[in-house]
Write an enzyme that holds these catalytic residues in place. Sequence first.
Site, mmCIF file in Angstrom:
data_model
loop_
_atom_site.group_PDB
_atom_site.id
_atom_site.type_symbol
_atom_site.label_atom_id
_atom_site.label_comp_id
_atom_site.label_asym_id
_atom_site.label_seq_id
_atom_site.Cartn_x
_atom_site.Cartn_y
_atom_site.Cartn_z
ATOM 1 N N LYS A 92 3.139 29.111 37.728
ATOM 2 C CA LYS A 92 3.927 28.052 38.368
ATOM 3 C C LYS A 92 5.285 27.894 37.664
ATOM 4 C CE LYS A 92 1.314 24.599 35.727
ATOM 5 N NZ LYS A 92 1.903 23.290 35.362
ATOM 6 N N TYR A 143 34.843 19.644 23.363
ATOM 7 C CA TYR A 143 35.112 18.311 23.925
ATOM 8 C C TYR A 143 34.881 17.235 22.877
ATOM 9 C CZ TYR A 143 35.326 20.300 28.636
ATOM 10 O OH TYR A 143 35.697 21.004 29.752
HETATM 11 C C1 LIG Z 1 -4.165 22.104 36.077
HETATM 12 C C2 LIG Z 1 -3.562 23.042 35.069
HETATM 13 N N1 LIG Z 1 -4.276 24.109 34.667
HETATM 14 C C3 LIG Z 1 -3.774 24.983 33.769
HETATM 15 C C4 LIG Z 1 -2.513 24.822 33.237
HETATM 16 C C5 LIG Z 1 -2.030 25.835 32.227
HETATM 17 O O1 LIG Z 1 -1.886 25.220 30.979
HETATM 18 P P1 LIG Z 1 -1.311 26.086 29.760
HETATM 19 O O2 LIG Z 1 0.051 26.559 30.163
HETATM 20 O O3 LIG Z 1 -1.268 25.122 28.618
HETATM 21 O O4 LIG Z 1 -2.278 27.234 29.580
HETATM 22 C C6 LIG Z 1 -1.735 23.722 33.623
HETATM 23 C C7 LIG Z 1 -0.379 23.561 33.001
HETATM 24 N N2 LIG Z 1 0.265 22.345 33.276
HETATM 25 C C8 LIG Z 1 1.267 21.874 32.513
HETATM 26 C C9 LIG Z 1 1.801 22.393 31.384
HETATM 27 O O5 LIG Z 1 2.763 21.516 30.981
HETATM 28 N N3 LIG Z 1 2.836 20.467 31.834
HETATM 29 C C10 LIG Z 1 1.935 20.686 32.777
HETATM 30 O O6 LIG Z 1 1.681 19.911 33.798
HETATM 31 C C11 LIG Z 1 -2.259 22.811 34.560
HETATM 32 O O7 LIG Z 1 -1.549 21.729 34.988
#
Ligand SMILES: Cc1ncc(COP(=O)(O)O)c(CNc2conc2O)c1O
Length: 371
Positions: free
Chosen positions: A39, A267
Amino acid sequence: AVGWHRPTKLVIDTQAIKENVWNEVKRMPQGSELFAVVKANGYGHGAVQTAKAAILGGATGFCVAILDEAIELREAGITEPILILSIVDVSYIDVLLKYDLSVTVATQEWLEQAIDRLNHIETQGPLKIHIKVDTGMGRIGFTTPKTVKQAVELAQSTQLVVWEGLFTHFSTADEKDVSYFEKQTQRFQAVLSALFELPKYVHVSNSATALWHPDNVGNMIRFGIAMYGLNPSGHMLPEVYPLKPALSLVSQLIHVKELAAGEGIGYGNTYTTTENEWIGTIPIGYADGWLRHLQGFSVLVNGQKCEIVGRICMDQCMIRLPEKVSVGTTVTLVGHDHGADITLQMVADKLETIHYEVACTFSDRMPREYK
Ligand SMILES: Cc1ncc(COP(=O)(O)O)c(CNc2conc2O)c1O
């Protein structure tokens, strides 16, 4: 990078991504699967290229945050399972079916509305759902065994839906104190005990859980930050196996000048030379995600630390050089240079944030080059 006209670029080591995935796949319990979390454009690394590298490392599926990210993967030819982790509006049920996507269900109402729509559209089903349990993350999901059971019964009452997964998410898996983690685990166990059968995927692990709580329940892990070679806990917990950072950020000097003492830089004229100084200018600024708070941070030129002097501009910033250096010399802002390292963690520390955020906020004005 091909097609771009500025030396500033992110260089992504796809071999590192593949190795980080493989190192986790080979230590996972038998029968477990690794879904790569790509993502936010692969945490800024590039979703499609990260996904392809993860497959080579043994990933068998993907997690994204929103429907559009899933569509991007499908249109790039990714055919493996894709789970959308957040809520998708029920008006897009046909899009979920068209692209063969799995979706998160967090309320009974959403599931009822989805089934109602499934009854009225031609697009071939069934809709694949993962039921989300909120065991303490406080974000989305069912909060009791009873309401999960009701959702499962509704899902199993129709051929229009396939109950493919049941999952939860931990909010403190990357911390030394395990008390809240254990509370969440107990809550998830209570849900499991209330169900007569389980779906294909039961998954609770983010990177931190996979690394530091490997014996937790589940047959699939949602592997994000560690795949990019970054320690989920920042500095807090030791790496279980070497994580290889995949991201570097490089540029070149576009201007070099010698200034006498008493000359202003940037700046607000916040920096004044105190002696005869060599100053370099780099074509990167806060519009690239190289934020103003990084004033005073150091970057590498020929392996030597050079401090960012004066305020960071939208598109450029200035550094103090140890001596006269040629225009065109490589500047390493994140990465390895002549034996020295600047890590994303160091940037995060300076910005008083986490490396997740730093990686995700590198803007699209910087090309991603893959090696
Ligand atoms: C539902 C869910 N699963 C797995 C992961 C993966 O986590 P990791 O990258 O620590 O392995 C995330 C990452 N979500 C987020 C990571 O930082 N902010 C978040 O909302 C998540 O929201």
